[in-house]
Design a protein around this motif. Structure first.
Motif, mmCIF file in Angstrom:
data_model
loop_
_atom_site.group_PDB
_atom_site.id
_atom_site.type_symbol
_atom_site.label_atom_id
_atom_site.label_comp_id
_atom_site.label_asym_id
_atom_site.label_seq_id
_atom_site.Cartn_x
_atom_site.Cartn_y
_atom_site.Cartn_z
ATOM 1 N N TYR A 50 58.564 -3.186 -2.062
ATOM 2 C CA TYR A 50 57.556 -3.535 -3.050
ATOM 3 C C TYR A 50 56.232 -3.957 -2.411
ATOM 4 N N VAL A 51 56.130 -3.852 -1.105
ATOM 5 C CA VAL A 51 54.933 -4.246 -0.369
ATOM 6 C C VAL A 51 54.242 -2.993 0.164
ATOM 7 N N SER A 52 52.931 -2.917 -0.010
ATOM 8 C CA SER A 52 52.153 -1.787 0.496
ATOM 9 C C SER A 52 51.939 -1.948 2.003
ATOM 10 N N HIS A 53 51.512 -0.867 2.664
ATOM 11 C CA HIS A 53 51.247 -0.960 4.100
ATOM 12 C C HIS A 53 50.163 -1.996 4.382
ATOM 13 N N ARG A 54 49.102 -1.958 3.653
ATOM 14 C CA ARG A 54 48.041 -2.968 3.736
ATOM 15 C C ARG A 54 47.978 -3.615 2.360
ATOM 16 N N HIS A 55 48.725 -4.689 2.181
ATOM 17 C CA HIS A 55 48.918 -5.265 0.852
ATOM 18 C C HIS A 55 47.867 -6.330 0.515
ATOM 19 N N ALA A 56 47.745 -7.331 1.366
ATOM 20 C CA ALA A 56 46.832 -8.444 1.075
ATOM 21 C C ALA A 56 46.255 -8.988 2.371
ATOM 22 N N GLN A 57 45.195 -9.784 2.210
ATOM 23 C CA GLN A 57 44.558 -10.394 3.374
ATOM 24 C C GLN A 57 44.145 -11.815 3.028
ATOM 25 N N LEU A 58 44.423 -12.740 3.946
ATOM 26 C CA LEU A 58 43.969 -14.125 3.840
ATOM 27 C C LEU A 58 42.811 -14.306 4.814
ATOM 28 N N THR A 59 41.702 -14.831 4.305
ATOM 29 C CA THR A 59 40.507 -14.977 5.118
ATOM 30 C C THR A 59 39.982 -16.403 4.986
ATOM 31 N N PRO A 60 39.624 -17.053 6.098
ATOM 32 C CA PRO A 60 39.030 -18.388 5.988
ATOM 33 C C PRO A 60 37.566 -18.287 5.556
ATOM 34 N N ASP A 61 37.115 -19.260 4.744
ATOM 35 C CA ASP A 61 35.693 -19.290 4.410
ATOM 36 C C ASP A 61 35.006 -20.346 5.278
ATOM 37 N N ASP A 62 33.730 -20.542 5.080
ATOM 38 C CA ASP A 62 32.967 -21.458 5.938
ATOM 39 C C ASP A 62 33.265 -22.927 5.672
ATOM 40 N N LYS A 63 34.031 -23.243 4.621
ATOM 41 C CA LYS A 63 34.362 -24.630 4.292
ATOM 42 C C LYS A 63 35.799 -24.987 4.662
ATOM 43 N N GLY A 64 36.474 -24.117 5.396
ATOM 44 C CA GLY A 64 37.840 -24.385 5.806
ATOM 45 C C GLY A 64 38.876 -24.028 4.754
ATOM 46 N N ARG A 65 38.465 -23.412 3.666
ATOM 47 C CA ARG A 65 39.398 -22.984 2.629
ATOM 48 C C ARG A 65 39.839 -21.558 2.916
ATOM 49 N N TRP A 66 40.905 -21.138 2.278
ATOM 50 C CA TRP A 66 41.428 -19.794 2.487
ATOM 51 C C TRP A 66 41.309 -18.994 1.200
ATOM 52 N N VAL A 67 40.915 -17.738 1.359
ATOM 53 C CA VAL A 67 40.732 -16.817 0.244
ATOM 54 C C VAL A 67 41.718 -15.674 0.418
ATOM 55 N N VAL A 68 42.483 -15.389 -0.636
ATOM 56 C CA VAL A 68 43.417 -14.264 -0.605
ATOM 57 C C VAL A 68 42.785 -13.111 -1.373
ATOM 58 N N GLU A 69 43.007 -11.914 -0.859
ATOM 59 C CA GLU A 69 42.466 -10.711 -1.490
ATOM 60 C C GLU A 69 43.549 -9.644 -1.509
ATOM 61 N N ASP A 70 43.793 -9.085 -2.684
ATOM 62 C CA ASP A 70 44.698 -7.954 -2.800
ATOM 63 C C ASP A 70 43.939 -6.721 -2.328
ATOM 64 N N LEU A 71 44.526 -5.950 -1.439
ATOM 65 C CA LEU A 71 43.847 -4.794 -0.858
ATOM 66 C C LEU A 71 44.166 -3.494 -1.598
#
Length: 159
Positions: free
Chosen positions: A102-123
């Motif tokens: 149920y997982v794609s080859h490139r499924h999601a990405q977690l990226t840090p922002d400039d304030k130390g928080r994390w942003v998740v993005e569905d790819l």
């Protein structure tokens, strides 16, 4: 049975088959939509707050330091968070490789922002990425203790 009755039964069956085909196409079309077409849950500057932001922050809102996999084939695994993006998927070069149909080859990405928080993005995955049972289609903030589900795997950011 008369010829008229058989003809009506055949037409009704044909109508049901066409209804099934049209419903199937509609479902497939909605599932394969591009993220930009359905980005109603994405958080952008000035938009509503996420579940992660609404929760009270303990100890001055310290940033998460690791990802803990709580459910799935890699349950108990912990991955440290650094200042680099973390890719999640079935591809061998992903940071977290999930062996799940149920997982794609490139499924999601977690990226840090400039304030130390994390942003998740569905790819653009087929089966989606979920935060607290809500499917996301764009970029969304995720905080400590919030469940992130990708396929059969559940991850949490921890301090």
């Amino acid at each position: 049975m008369s010829a008229l009755t058989l003809t009506l039964i055949r037409l009704a069956f044909l109508g049901l088959l066409w209804a099934f085909v049209l419903i199937t196409i509609s479902v497939l079309r909605s599932d394969l939509r591009s993220p930009s077409m359905g980005a109603r849950t994405a958080v952008r500057p000035g938009n509503r707050r996420t579940a992660a932001e609404s929760r009270p922050r303990g100890r001055a809102g310290r940033a998460p330091k690791r990802i803990l996999i709580t459910q799935g084939s890699l349950a108990g695994t912990s991955v440290p968070l650094r200042d680099q993006p973390i890719t999640i998927g079935r591809a061998p070069d992903s940071t977290i490789v999930l062996d799940d149909d149920y997982v794609s080859h490139r499924h999601a990405q977690l990226t840090p922002d400039d304030k130390g928080r994390w942003v998740v993005e569905d790819l653009g995955s087929t089966n989606g990425t979920y935060i607290d049972r809500q499917r996301i289609t764009g970029r969304m903030l995720v905080g400590p203790g919030v469940s992130l589900r990708i396929g059969k795997t559940v991850l949490e950011l921890r301090r």
